[in-house]
Design an enzyme around this catalytic site. Structure first.
Site, PDB file in Angstrom:
ATOM      1  N   CYS A  61       7.203   1.793 -33.307  1.00  0.00           N
ATOM      2  CA  CYS A  61       5.965   2.587 -33.356  1.00  0.00           C
ATOM      3  C   CYS A  61       5.227   2.459 -32.025  1.00  0.00           C
ATOM      4  CB  CYS A  61       5.070   2.138 -34.514  1.00  0.00           C
ATOM      5  SG  CYS A  61       5.571   2.784 -36.127  1.00  0.00           S
ATOM      6  N   HIS A  97      16.475   3.723 -37.286  1.00  0.00           N
ATOM      7  CA  HIS A  97      17.070   4.137 -36.011  1.00  0.00           C
ATOM      8  C   HIS A  97      18.567   4.316 -36.152  1.00  0.00           C
ATOM      9  CE1 HIS A  97      16.808  -0.279 -36.113  1.00  0.00           C
ATOM     10  NE2 HIS A  97      17.966  -0.295 -35.449  1.00  0.00           N
TER      11      HIS A  97
END
Ligand code: AMP
Ligand code: ZN
Length: 120
Positions: free
Chosen positions: A10, A102
């Site tokens: 983030c 991811h």
């Protein structure tokens, strides 16, 4: 935008920490892995905080499709036209270290070593 304060990815999305970005749009970012295991090793992440593939649900379908389609597009741009490997480590069993979804995209000029060795 969904975000989590202590999430390193983030922070990359917010540009609070640097990354070698190779692609960015409104939904996703791709950047080189800081500890590459092959000459090409980048990660594709969503901009929203999703902890893992285990946390994905039907509303994430389009985002997941977009992330997956980016893998060959970006790999080709990096010269990996003969193939590559995609890995999504999920949860403790999958060996996930960063809890922000991811996709690893890994490539080389030559064949990559086998990922999981068969016992016989
Ligand atoms: P995993 O959660 O096990 O699928 O792996 C997380 C990956 O993130 C590892 O390959 C790390 O090298 C990579 N990584 C961790 N921090 C960073 C960072 N700041 N920039 C780029 N890659 C990172
Ligand atoms: Zn996050």
């Amino acid at each position: 935008m969904d975000e989590q304060n202590d999430c390193i990815f983030c922070k990359i999305v917010q540009a609070a920490i640097p990354a070698q970005k190779i692609f960015e749009d409104d939904d996703v970012i791709a950047f080189n892995d800081i500890n590459p295991v092959a000459p090409m090793h980048f990660l594709i992440i969503p901009k929203i905080h999703v902890a893992s593939l285990m946390a994905c649900e039907e509303p994430h379908q389009q985002l997941l499709g977009k992330m997956l389609l980016l893998a060959p597009a970006l790999a080709k741009k990096q010269g990996c036209t003969d193939g590559f490997r995609t890995i999504i480590n999920t949860g403790t069993v999958g060996g996930q270290e960063v809890y922000h979804l991811h996709i690893h995209v890994i490539g080389s000029k030559n064949r990559l070593p086998a990922m999981i060795h068969k016992s016989q």
